[in-house]
Design an enzyme around this catalytic site. Structure first.
Site, PDB file in Angstrom:
ATOM      1  CD  GLU A 192      -2.134   6.248   2.757  1.00 53.64           C
ATOM      2  OE1 GLU A 192      -2.752   7.128   2.100  1.00 53.64           O
ATOM      3  OE2 GLU A 192      -2.668   5.212   3.177  1.00 53.64           O
ATOM      4  CG  ASP A 201      -4.769   1.268   5.169  1.00 52.67           C
ATOM      5  OD1 ASP A 201      -5.272   1.193   6.310  1.00 52.67           O
ATOM      6  OD2 ASP A 201      -4.955   2.246   4.413  1.00 52.67           O
ATOM      7  CG  HIS A 222      -6.942   5.927   4.327  1.00 51.90           C
ATOM      8  ND1 HIS A 222      -7.191   5.444   3.065  1.00 51.90           N
ATOM      9  CD2 HIS A 222      -8.159   6.087   4.896  1.00 51.90           C
ATOM     10  CE1 HIS A 222      -8.493   5.330   2.886  1.00 51.90           C
ATOM     11  NE2 HIS A 222      -9.103   5.730   3.983  1.00 51.90           N
ATOM     12  CG  HIS A 252      -2.191  10.740   3.982  1.00 53.42           C
ATOM     13  ND1 HIS A 252      -1.573  11.865   4.472  1.00 53.42           N
ATOM     14  CD2 HIS A 252      -2.179  10.865   2.628  1.00 53.42           C
ATOM     15  CE1 HIS A 252      -1.195  12.641   3.470  1.00 53.42           C
ATOM     16  NE2 HIS A 252      -1.557  12.068   2.335  1.00 53.42           N
ATOM     17  CG  ASP A 273      -1.950   1.124   1.154  1.00 49.80           C
ATOM     18  OD1 ASP A 273      -2.558   1.311   0.080  1.00 49.80           O
ATOM     19  OD2 ASP A 273      -2.145   1.832   2.163  1.00 49.80           O
TER      20      ASP A 273
END
Length: 237
Positions: free
Chosen positions: A9, A157, A152, A57, A7
């Site tokens: 960001e 995640d 997030h 985030h 994942d």
């Protein structure tokens, strides 16, 4: 079978507009079990972060000021994912950002380094058409505790996505893999491995078993004895 749950960001939504990666997290699974190995990096994007993205985030430019640039972590990242199958929720988004970062450094695309990409969002839409298939919605559907996910975060995640992926593909276990006899290790947001709660096992009720047997008998009759799910009586020589 080596798989990497991944994942990122970012500073915004579109790498074509110059938006950059600010966090990348990868956790490793082998034969559908978490190994405890992970890669987690924050990176300085050298640009502003959109207010909308920061609201999602919670990562500020001030926090990233002393963090390495993507160029400083690219070799470690590529080595970690090399040869593995990637598991990503909404894979086109993350792959698009990763490939944009790699192009800036004259590196090959992610797809040439890894051994395929599984998009769990696409998988969830196929399994649950017409339903919400965000990570939070899938955690609720598969009874995975996501109470610590207030914002997030790439590392948390990936941990949740690993649980979701294993739940969605539970029927695909290889016959060579022994059933879990103990809870799998769980990687916390702080990178520390902790024990997971035991999986809930729901066994079929007697009436469900009886209905299952009835359906198999119908299939066997219609296929003239070719139903592969019914035990066959061996004929004596």
């Amino acid at each position: 079978m080596r798989q990497i749950v991944l994942d990122t960001e970012t500073t915004g939504l579109d790498p074509r507009s110059g938006h950059r990666i600010i966090e990348v997290a990868c956790i490793e699974m082998e034969n559908r079990r978490l190994t405890g190995r992970h890669l987690h990096k924050y990176t300085n994007p050298e640009r502003e972060i959109d207010a909308g993205a920061q609201a999602v985030h919670g990562i500020s430019l001030e926090f990233l000021a002393d963090k390495p640039k993507f160029a400083d972590i690219v070799d470690e990242f590529l080595e970690f994912i090399n040869g593995a199958e990637l598991i990503i929720h909404n894979a086109p988004f993350d792959i698009g950002f990763l490939n944009a970062e790699l192009r800036r450094l004259d590196r090959v695309p992610v797809e040439t380094v890894c051994n395929g990409v599984i998009d769990t969002l696409r998988m969830a839409k196929d399994l649950h058409p017409g339903k919400r298939n965000s990570l939070d919605a899938l955690c609720e559907r598969y009874e995975i505790d996501n109470s610590s996910r207030t914002l997030h975060g790439a590392l948390l995640d990936t941990e949740l996505l690993a649980d979701v992926f294993l739940a969605m593909t539970r029927g695909q276990n290889s016959l060579m893999i022994e059933p879990d006899s103990a809870p799998r290790p769980q990687l916390g947001a702080d990178g520390v491995v902790r024990q997971r709660k035991p999986l809930i096992v729901r066994r079929a009720a007697p009436d469900e078993i009886a209905e299952h047997e009835r359906v198999l008998q119908v299939i066997d009759k219609e296929s003239k004895g070719a139903c592969i799910w019914l035990p066959k009586t061996e004929v004596a020589a």
